[in-house]
Design an enzyme around this catalytic site. Structure first.
Site, PDB file in Angstrom:
ATOM      1  N   LYS A  53       0.972  -1.134   0.378  1.00  0.00           N
ATOM      2  CA  LYS A  53       0.244  -0.246  -0.300  1.00  0.00           C
ATOM      3  C   LYS A  53       0.843   1.072   0.153  1.00  0.00           C
ATOM      4  CE  LYS A  53      -4.121  -2.711   1.795  1.00  0.00           C
ATOM      5  NZ  LYS A  53      -4.389  -3.118   2.546  1.00  0.00           N
ATOM      6  N   GLN A  97      -5.020  -2.042   9.075  1.00  0.00           N
ATOM      7  CA  GLN A  97      -4.793  -3.746   8.355  1.00  0.00           C
ATOM      8  C   GLN A  97      -5.802  -4.707   9.423  1.00  0.00           C
ATOM      9  OE1 GLN A  97      -3.471  -4.128   5.514  1.00  0.00           O
ATOM     10  NE2 GLN A  97      -4.864  -5.665   5.549  1.00  0.00           N
ATOM     11  N   ASP A 120     -11.813   1.946   3.103  1.00  0.00           N
ATOM     12  CA  ASP A 120     -11.866   0.544   2.919  1.00  0.00           C
ATOM     13  C   ASP A 120     -13.265   0.772   3.014  1.00  0.00           C
ATOM     14  OD1 ASP A 120     -10.521  -1.659   2.868  1.00  0.00           O
ATOM     15  OD2 ASP A 120      -9.442  -0.626   4.656  1.00  0.00           O
TER      16      ASP A 120
END
Ligand code: NDP
Length: 283
Positions: A53, A97, A120
């Site tokens: 990322k 995460q 997200d």
């Protein structure tokens, strides 16, 4: 013989577009879209995702911050970091995460992230927005699948779409996006009766169950579009999808390989969401 949908090439094309848009954004505003990635603990797979990322941010010209917190991090410490990032004007996207270590509450973290920075799209506000079709962010993997379909010129409207898997991050939002695109959508799961029969109805079959090589040719209609979201490790360490590529490929009209299909799209869509967020915050 199916056409292979090249996720790497489509992903590179989109990243090129994002890079261009990010450069324009910087020129006009004097700052870059910014993403903060938070990881707690030492899970090696998560560490690889986080590194990728950060690399993707560098590639498209975003500002990024990576917070690598020790396994011993408390809920209060993690909450405090999220609060700080929520208030940081350099940061337009916050990603924590998952999975988190067992002593931390994932739901609490998801709820704590400002929905306008929730790249997200896991926050219930964003999930609800997807339901009503008024969204800024789409969850990255299903959004990536839609881009693969659009950019391969595959018609969705009026098509029988079967999504196998009903998780909150893949199956359910995937079904909703296909519905918004006017597909006739069926969602299957582990209790579905006669799964093969339902799958054989599909013009577009999305496999997202996490079972290596589960979908075989007898479960696929001649000429179907087959999208394989699955990412499974074989005993020899090789990555494989949910679809038995060798038997299904000759029967399908289009198919995504694993690796190199849906996988590369996920981080690319995260970049797209971060850019969207920066633009929205700038308004
Ligand atoms: P989950 O484990 O959260 O969900 C799996 C779903 O599959 C469940 O709804 C389950 O049904 C269903 N299922 C399991 N076994 C069967 C079966 N035999 N028949 C029918 N349905 C079944 O997985 P995720 O949605 O998170 O991920 C799915 C796959 O996609 C995984 O391989 C994952 O690694 C991959 N993935 C890939 C990404 C990418 O970037 N390419 C990103 C995210 C995930 P039930 O609800 O009844 O239990």
């Amino acid at each position: 013989m199916a056409k292979i949908i090249d996720g790497k090439a489509i992903s590179a094309e989109i990243r090129g577009e994002i890079k261009e848009a990010a450069a324009k954004f910087f020129e006009e505003n004097g700052y870059r879209p910014g993403l903060a990635v938070v990881i707690v603990g030492e899970d090696p797979a998560s560490q690889v995702y986080v590194r990728n990322k950060k690399k993707a941010c560098d590639e498209v010209g975003f500002y990024s911050e990576v917070y690598e917190l020790p396994e011993s991090t408390t809920q209060e410490e993690l909450n405090a970091l999220i609060d700080k990032l929520n208030g940081d004007s350099k940061i337009h996207g916050i990603l924590c995460q998952l999975p988190l270590p067992k002593h931390l509450d994932e739901k609490e973290v998801i709820l704590r992230i400002d929905p306008s920075k929730d790249v997200d799209a896991f926050h219930p506000v964003n999930v609800g927005n997807i339901m009503i079709g008024e969204y800024s962010f789409l969850p990255c993997t299903p959004a990536g699948v839609m881009e693969l379909l659009y950019r391969s010129g595959i018609e969705i409207s009026g098509k029988e779409c079967v999504v196998v898997g009903r998780s909150n991050i893949v199956g359910k939002p995937q079904a909703m996006l296909l519905l918004h695109a006017n597909g006739t959508v069926t969602i299957c799961h582990s209790r579905t009766k006669d799964l093969s029969e339902v799958c054989r109805r599909a013009d577009i079959l999305v496999a997202a169950i996490g079972k290596a090589d589960f979908f075989t040719a007898d479960m696929v209609k001649e000429g179907a579009v087959v999208i394989d979201v699955g990412m499974n490790r074989r005993a020899d360490g090789k990555l494989t999808g949910d679809v038995d590529f060798a038997s299904v490929e000759p029967k399908a009209s289009y198919i995504t390989p694993v690796p190199g299909g849906v996988g590369p799209m996920t981080i690319t869509m995260l970049m797209k969401n971060t850019l969207t967020s920066a633009i929205n915050h700038n308004k």
